[in-house]
Design a protein around this motif. Structure first.
Motif, mmCIF file in Angstrom:
data_model
loop_
_atom_site.group_PDB
_atom_site.id
_atom_site.type_symbol
_atom_site.label_atom_id
_atom_site.label_comp_id
_atom_site.label_asym_id
_atom_site.label_seq_id
_atom_site.Cartn_x
_atom_site.Cartn_y
_atom_site.Cartn_z
ATOM 1 N N GLN A 54 -4.209 4.337 -6.119
ATOM 2 C CA GLN A 54 -3.032 3.630 -5.641
ATOM 3 C C GLN A 54 -3.393 2.763 -4.437
ATOM 4 O OE1 GLN A 54 0.158 3.889 -7.088
ATOM 5 N NE2 GLN A 54 -1.058 4.915 -8.668
ATOM 6 N N ARG A 111 -10.788 10.501 4.492
ATOM 7 C CA ARG A 111 -10.142 11.135 3.334
ATOM 8 C C ARG A 111 -10.187 10.238 2.087
ATOM 9 N NH1 ARG A 111 -6.794 15.309 5.395
ATOM 10 N NH2 ARG A 111 -7.832 16.031 7.288
ATOM 11 N N GLY A 162 -3.915 1.437 -0.981
ATOM 12 C CA GLY A 162 -3.983 2.194 0.263
ATOM 13 C C GLY A 162 -4.901 3.387 0.188
ATOM 14 N N ASN A 163 -5.259 3.863 -1.040
ATOM 15 C CA ASN A 163 -6.274 4.915 -1.167
ATOM 16 C C ASN A 163 -7.593 4.405 -0.596
ATOM 17 O OD1 ASN A 163 -5.283 6.171 -4.467
ATOM 18 N ND2 ASN A 163 -4.481 6.677 -2.463
ATOM 19 N N ARG A 164 -8.342 5.300 0.005
ATOM 20 C CA ARG A 164 -9.647 4.921 0.538
ATOM 21 C C ARG A 164 -10.743 5.166 -0.504
ATOM 22 N NH1 ARG A 164 -5.664 6.752 1.943
ATOM 23 N NH2 ARG A 164 -6.458 8.828 2.486
ATOM 24 N N ASP A 223 -0.031 4.329 -0.461
ATOM 25 C CA ASP A 223 -0.661 5.389 0.332
ATOM 26 C C ASP A 223 -0.658 4.935 1.789
ATOM 27 O OD1 ASP A 223 -2.347 7.152 1.656
ATOM 28 O OD2 ASP A 223 -3.808 7.264 0.029
ATOM 29 N N ARG A 224 0.108 5.612 2.624
ATOM 30 C CA ARG A 224 0.307 5.180 4.022
ATOM 31 C C ARG A 224 -0.589 5.943 4.993
ATOM 32 N NH1 ARG A 224 2.235 0.550 4.137
ATOM 33 N NH2 ARG A 224 3.269 0.866 6.143
ATOM 34 N N PHE A 225 -1.606 6.617 4.484
ATOM 35 C CA PHE A 225 -2.458 7.444 5.331
ATOM 36 C C PHE A 225 -2.983 6.674 6.541
ATOM 37 C CE2 PHE A 225 -6.704 8.887 6.558
ATOM 38 C CZ PHE A 225 -6.518 10.245 6.745
ATOM 39 N N ALA A 232 -10.436 8.941 -1.697
ATOM 40 C CA ALA A 232 -10.056 9.501 -2.989
ATOM 41 C C ALA A 232 -11.227 9.508 -3.961
ATOM 42 C CB ALA A 232 -8.908 8.689 -3.582
ATOM 43 N N GLN A 269 0.831 -1.195 0.000
ATOM 44 C CA GLN A 269 0.000 0.000 0.000
ATOM 45 C C GLN A 269 0.874 1.255 0.000
ATOM 46 O OE1 GLN A 269 -2.821 -0.877 3.251
ATOM 47 N NE2 GLN A 269 -4.299 -1.479 1.681
#
Length: 559
Positions: free
Chosen positions: A109, A158, A111-113, A29-31, A160, A27
């Motif tokens: 990408q 958050r 990890g995007n929500r 995106d590590r948000f 995407a 992932q």
């Protein structure tokens, strides 16, 4: 008796309880990863059975489809409705097409929500699976949420992009207009609308390589109902959900490949996500999603129409269904699961009398993903929810976390292969203490290891020095033939500290009034210790409930 962690893993067949080796995260995106609780605030995860040892690299959706195909179910039904039936192979192709759209067209990408908004439908199920297949994080929301509530989810998660049932667009569009985070909304069930998920998916070939996520990568964020404050986001990994499949479904539910599942819990609720999608897939079974909403009579007719064998719904709905089940019969039905709120014994016996089926009760939590205490069939004991599900350990403790003697009421504490990880929330410390999960329930455990639900820990009523559990009084009231539904809370009182008050919905044709109040009070006194009877009874037309059927006692206390 419940076993300790060390007991669980003793003996020659013992396996390590340590977390399995981690694989590199896929992932980018590590948000979410960066907003998980600190190490010292995390629950202790226990993998005390061989089947809980999930591989270090495991995509939840890929694993479920691979299992079904490996077991020869590619051409067997998976998703059903009154319009279409999709086999496992059909569903996999559609899931891959959705994943292609998300990755190729919208450049998402890992990890995007992705926010999902829809009721229980084949479209919603496919969308959820496509999101997770692509290594994205599914953020499902309840269909009845309004723009303000959706805005809170958007601000926290958050996302995407959002995938939304076309009939539910208005509130989400309002929330989007008030947010700088969410940029794109894609309707998922318009067959001829340019830009809809259906049209975009039809342009793909279904050739998609599932994202090679680590088992400890994030699969979903599940928002609690937020009925008493700002909602919390519980985070679950691919490993969590796969391990959950090997616990309650394997050892208690024991669904079969020929099962047809129906039910009312929303897919946005982890009880519904497990029962109405993930667990049937794990068993190689199928799920039926009707195109119209449920009423108690319609649910019974649907069970008979489609030959349903497994039903999930809340205790209140089973109580309302009982008369219709007795009238029409439910010959195909073999498993009935109740969760979401406490199951009164009166409701259990009413359903058993109507159908001959011993209901499967269970307690779970959004934070734990699904059920961790339950019993089925001959293991059911009247008044008890059941025993701890294999793979989990549970105990009843005092305020210091020390286990109390059997037969004593205390707070429930649980560890197992799933546990609470809130996203960026100081309330993590309220739920996880010394590695144990505290769901917030008051319980009593007997000498044989059965757990008896008392109340939410903050719903215990202390009146004149006595502890009274509201659900126990509710169960007594429900045994009176005039009572359809009821809710019991404690209200402040100068003399007794608190008094027991009941809010009662009477059955059609029954009249309220002082005479009925006394009849019901005497009825409770005859069944329970006299100090437990409701000193006040108010007759109401309906009780406040969440979308998942939970009684909102806090609203009763405010009334």
């Amino acid at each position: 008796m419940s076993t300790s962690v060390s007991d669980t893993v003793s003996g020659p067949a013992a396996v390590s309880t340590e977390a399995p080796a981690a694989a590199p995260s896929a992932q980018a995106d590590r948000f979410v990863h960066e907003r998980l609780p600190a190490q010292q605030a995390l629950p202790r995860m226990v993998y005390a059975m061989p089947e809980l040892r999930i591989p270090a690299q495991a995509n939840l959706v890929q694993s479920l489809f691979a299992k079904a195909i490996r077991e020869g179910r590619a051409d067997k039904p998976m998703l059903r409705s009154d319009k279409i039936t999709l086999t496992y192979a059909d569903a996999l192709e559609r899931v891959n097409r959705i994943a292609q759209v998300l990755v190729e067209d919208f450049k998402l990408q890992p990890g995007n929500r992705v926010l999902l908004r829809g009721g229980n439908s084949i479209g919603m199920a496919l969308a959820w699976l496509g999101v997770v297949q692509a290594g994205l994080v599914a953020v499902a929301t309840m269909p009845l949420l309004r723009a303000k509530e959706l805005g809170e989810v958007i601000e926290k998660a958050r996302p995407a992009l959002a995938l939304c049932d076309a009939s539910l667009l208005e509130e989400l569009q309002t929330a989007k207009a008030q947010s700088s985070t969410l940029q794109v909304i894609v309707p998922f069930n318009l067959m001829d609308e340019p830009g809809s998920l259906a049209v975009l998916s039809a342009q793909k070939d279904g050739q998609f390589t599932p994202c090679p996520v680590a088992a400890d990568d994030i699969a979903l964020m599940a928002f609690t109902s937020g009925t008493t404050g700002k909602p919390k986001a519980a985070v679950h990994t691919h490993r969590d959900v796969l391990a959950a499949c090997e616990a309650w479904p394997r050892h208690v539910l024991k669904a079969r490949p020929d099962d047809i599942v129906v039910g009312s819990p929303p897919l946005a609720f982890t009880f519904g996500l497990g029962g109405m999608l993930i667990f049937p897939m794990w068993a190689g079974a199928s799920v039926y999603y009707p195109s119209i909403g449920y009423t108690p009579e319609a649910m019974v007719k649907l069970i008979n129409q489609v030959g349903a064998t497994v039903c999930y719904t809340a205790p209140t709905f089973y109580r309302q269904m009982a008369a219709f089940a007795k009238q029409h019969g439910v010959p195909s039905l073999r498993l009935c699961v109740s969760a979401g709120e406490s199951l009164p014994d009166a409701t259990r016996q009413l359903w058993k009398d109507a159908t001959g089926i011993e209901m499967i009760d269970g307690i779970g939590a959004t934070e734990m993903f699904h059920i961790f205490i339950s019993a089925a069939g001959a293991d059911v004991r009247r008044g008890a929810i059941g025993k701890v599900v294999p793979g989990y350990t549970a105990k009843v403790v005092n305020d210091d976390g020390e286990e109390v003697p059997r037969g004593t009421v205390g707070k429930l504490a649980v560890v197992g292969p799933t546990g609470c990880r809130y996203l960026d929330d100081a309330r993590q410390g309220n739920y996880v203490k010394s590695g144990w999960n505290y769901p917030g329930d008051a319980f009593m455990q007997d000498a044989d290891g059965y757990f008896f639900y008392q109340a939410r820990a903050d719903d215990m009523i202390i009146t004149a020095g006595y502890n009274v559990a509201g659900p126990e009084v509710e169960d007594a009231l429900l045994k009176h033939p005039a009572v359809a539904e009821c809710g019991v809370v404690g209200l402040p009182d100068d003399d007794r500290g608190m008094i027991v008050k009941a809010f009662v919905v009477l059955k059609p044709g029954e009249a309220g009034g002082d005479g009925t109040v006394k009849v019901l009070q005497d009825h409770v006194k005859a069944m329970l210790a006299p100090f437990k009877y409701p000193r006040q009874i108010e007759f109401v037309d309906k009780l406040p409930r969440t979308e998942t059927g939970k009684l909102q006692r806090f609203k009763l206390r405010q009334s």
